[in-house]
Design an enzyme around this catalytic site. Structure first.
Site, PDB file in Angstrom:
ATOM      1  N   HIS A   1     -33.433  40.890 -42.569  1.00 38.34           N
ATOM      2  CA  HIS A   1     -34.145  41.410 -43.733  1.00 38.34           C
ATOM      3  C   HIS A   1     -33.602  40.887 -45.053  1.00 38.34           C
ATOM      4  CE1 HIS A   1     -36.980  44.290 -45.393  1.00 38.34           C
ATOM      5  NE2 HIS A   1     -36.065  44.780 -46.199  1.00 38.34           N
TER       6      HIS A   1
ATOM      7  N   ASP B   1     -35.334  40.272 -38.386  1.00 40.24           N
ATOM      8  CA  ASP B   1     -35.536  41.434 -39.263  1.00 40.24           C
ATOM      9  C   ASP B   1     -36.038  42.617 -38.435  1.00 40.24           C
ATOM     10  OD1 ASP B   1     -36.132  43.234 -41.268  1.00 40.24           O
ATOM     11  OD2 ASP B   1     -37.146  41.773 -42.538  1.00 40.24           O
TER      12      ASP B   1
ATOM     13  N   SER C   1     -40.006  43.436 -49.361  1.00 38.23           N
ATOM     14  CA  SER C   1     -40.009  44.592 -48.467  1.00 38.23           C
ATOM     15  C   SER C   1     -41.155  45.526 -48.862  1.00 38.23           C
ATOM     16  CB  SER C   1     -38.650  45.286 -48.504  1.00 38.23           C
ATOM     17  OG  SER C   1     -38.496  46.166 -47.409  1.00 38.23           O
TER      18      SER C   1
END
Length: 674
Positions: free
Chosen positions: A649, A614, A529
């Site tokens: 995600h 995501d 991320s």
């Protein structure tokens, strides 16, 4: 025969920000509904699978180790509600938990989450909890990875569904009666509304009691420790405010704002039987704490109970009937500060290991029990659940997580402070199996994040044992942009100081090489991320320092994303990276944006992942980045991309499916570091 990586059409398209035209030939990959996009992603996955086929034997072996290290059956420590105890458990061979109720010696399964997901499907349990009287159990689930949840409430007696709430953010809060509060999302996966639901009613009858229209602010709600108030906090990165309402209010009364919003001031509150406790960073970078009586909430009545300290970051608080429990961090490690409100006496809960993680909660007990449950772990100590009596200070270990074929005495943890590029000392946690020869020949992996003020929890990760037992050194870099050393540590790694994050990580890496834990030819780096942005930056800045870089759901197309207001999270991110509409921030952000700074040079082996669903880091960011890396890579190292087509995600769900991805990554890295 060497496999040829997939390519995509390079289409002539120019972005134009601040009158700077920049060619972006893969901009079209944002078109999720375009069949050519999906076809390309499938080609990437096919190439990824073929490239990993030579390590499939090692991957299978590591997966078996990871799976065998877990107990076949496992149960959480129960807690009491009413006349029953409640807990969740894993049963042999199953991927998901069962939630159970126990009365005496009789155990009944309230919900078996294994029955909710098909083989290979996705299921994330976002939240779950039992009402204070033990009559109801609620849970929220996400079945696509898009973070949109259903909340289901059942009777713990009959197991019948009482309410089914759809399209929620997943978070909920019990009242003391037959009500529940829950959050819903706007179109940007932002919790923006709080709703009151009467159990058994049709969802259409629910009343919205709070709405936050500002797209930069996210709301959360929770009960006060006294269970007297519902507390609703609305916060962006640097500012917040709290509204409160009697927890059992059924009328038309609206929440009242406790203290009005003030720019660059964060605060939170809790309530005990004698008044409100306020944690704020107004004129206090690392926060300080105040108290005020119920009927005197104006600031002029606030009394300081914990002053500001430049060395101690006050992170949170809970209350029991007699004690204020403060969660804080100093010297990079968490501690508990316990204050007896009746006597004023203070003591601390801390642990002796070099590096560890600790949290506590009073939620498992009645308000008057004056007990907390501590969750403790270190890189070589499995998660330990402790009951702590605040009055007697007696600790009772309720459970130590079982980890098979692991003995902590065989491993070593070092916690050192590494000099950075500007002489600032950076915390670095290093783990390895005893007997390591520091001759530069050991394989190593260094992990970092360094954004949003998040701190690295030095937890026990069972899967790492498979790396340590193969002689690998594993390190956590507590770099700026996190809050390991306080709020200033965070602020020195954001906005126009963001490059400190990357330079700190490189300094920590160089320390490992200088002290001969490893060498560049045997060194890998990992982040996900915003930590994926870190991976992208270091791959551009110091590709010579790493053999392999693993970037999971990486935020790498910084400029395009931050200019796209239609995307989730964009506006709230201005207070982390800067507003690119301001040319000063635009130029700085562009100077380190991974996608914009790919250049002709030899890159490390790049192991990149993403998720089609995501909403935080969209699939096209890693996809475009992988293609551009291949275009400019002057070396022969791999650029691999895997896009999970049914997840978001957080990757694969399930106790075992997620381990397969870990084993896949470990086998690739270990092979490349030989």
């Amino acid at each position: 025969m060497k496999l040829t990586p997939p390519s995509a059409d390079a289409k002539e398209f120019y972005t134009n920000y601040h009158k700077e035209k920049v060619l972006d030939p893969y901009f079209w990959l944002k078109e999720k509904q375009n069949p050519a996009v999906i076809a390309h992603l499938k080609k990437e996955n096919d190439y990824f699978n073929k490239m990993l086929k030579p390590v499939s034997g090692l991957s299978g072996k590591i997966f078996k180790e990871l799976k065998d290290r877990l107990p076949k059956e496992d149960a959480a420590v129960p807690f009491r509600r009413g006349q029953a105890e409640f807990f969740h458990r894993y049963v042999k061979g199953k991927q998901y938990i069962q939630y159970c109720k126990k009365v005496g010696s009789k155990v009944s399964v309230l919900v078996d989450f294994n029955k909710m997901v098909k083989k290979g499907g996705y299921l994330s349990i976002h939240d779950m909890g039992v009402s204070y009287d033990g009559r109801y159990f609620a849970y929220s689930i996400d079945t696509k990875g898009d973070e949109v949840c259903d909340i289901v409430i059942i009777s713990t007696e009959t197991k019948k569904v009482i309410s089914h709430l759809k399209n929620t953010g997943g978070n909920f809060t019990w009242s003391n009666t037959d009500m529940i509060y829950y959050l819903t999302l706007d179109g940007h996966i932002r919790n923006d509304k709080v709703w009151r639901h009467i159990l058994g009613d049709n969802q259409k009858k629910d009343q919205c009691i709070f709405h936050e229209p500002d797209q930069k602010f996210f709301i959360s709600c929770y009960p006060s420790s006294s269970k007297k108030y519902l507390l609703i906090r609305s916060a962006e990165k640097v500012s917040s405010y709290v509204a409160y309402l009697p927890l059992d209010e059924k009328g038309q009364t609206r929440p009242k704002v406790f203290s009005k919003l003030k720019n660059d001031v964060l605060y939170s509150i809790d309530h005990a039987h004698n008044g409100f406790y306020i944690r704020t960073n107004e004129k206090a970078l690392n926060f300080k704490m105040y108290f005020c009586p119920d009927n005197k909430i104006d600031k002029k009545h606030w009394k300081v109970i914990i002053p500001h300290s430049k060395d101690i970051n006050l992170l949170g608080m809970e209350n029991t009937s007699k004690f204020l429990c403060v969660y804080e961090r100093s010297q990079g490690l968490p501690k508990g500060r316990i204050i007896n409100r009746e006597t004023g006496k203070v003591y601390f809960i801390k642990f002796p290991e070099a590096a560890y993680n600790m949290s506590f909660s009073s939620d498992y007990y009645e308000y008057g029990d004056n007990k907390i449950r501590i969750h403790y772990a270190s890189p070589i100590t499995p998660k330990t659940t402790i009951e702590y009596d605040l009055l007697t200070r007696k600790q009772v270990v309720l459970k130590v997580d079982e980890v098979k074929k692991f003995h902590s005495k065989n491993y070593q943890v070092e916690y050192v402070m590494v000099p950075g590029h500007d002489k600032v000392k950076i915390p670095l946690c290093i783990i390895y199996k005893k007997g390591l020869k520091k001759n530069g020949k050991a394989p190593a992996m260094i992990y970092g994040y360094g954004s949003y003020g998040s701190t690295i929890g030095y937890n026990f990760v069972p899967s790492l044992v498979s790396l340590l037992d193969r002689g690998m050194v594993y390190a956590y870099a507590g770099i700026r942009g996190g809050s390991e050393l306080g709020r200033k540590w965070y602020e020195d790694g954001k906005y126009l100081k963001k490059k400190n994050t990357f330079k700190d990580f490189i300094s920590c890496t160089e320390y490992l090489v200088k002290k001969k834990y490893t060498s560049p030819e045997r060194l890998s780096a990992k982040g996900g991320s915003a930590g994926g942005l870190l991976m992208g930056a270091i791959s551009n800045m110091r590709p010579d320092l790493y053999k392999v870089i693993c970037a999971h759901v990486p935020f790498v197309d910084l400029i395009n994303t931050m200019f796209d207001d239609s995307l989730p999270l964009t506006k709230t991110e201005y207070k982390e990276w800067g507003n690119p509409h301001d040319k000063k921030y635009y130029r700085y952000m562009k100077s380190y944006s991974p996608y914009d700074n790919v250049k002709e040079q030899a890159y490390p082996h790049m192991y990149i992942t993403g998720g089609l669903n995501d909403q935080r880091v969209t699939y096209w960011e890693p996809t475009k980045w992988a293609l551009k890396l291949r275009d400019f890579n002057s070396g022969n190292n791999d650029v691999l991309l895997k896009i999970n087509m049914g997840e978001g995600h957080f990757g694969k769900s399930g106790r075992f499916d997620s381990l397969k991805e870990v084993a896949e990554e470990y086998s690739y890295v270990l092979t490349k570091l030989k």
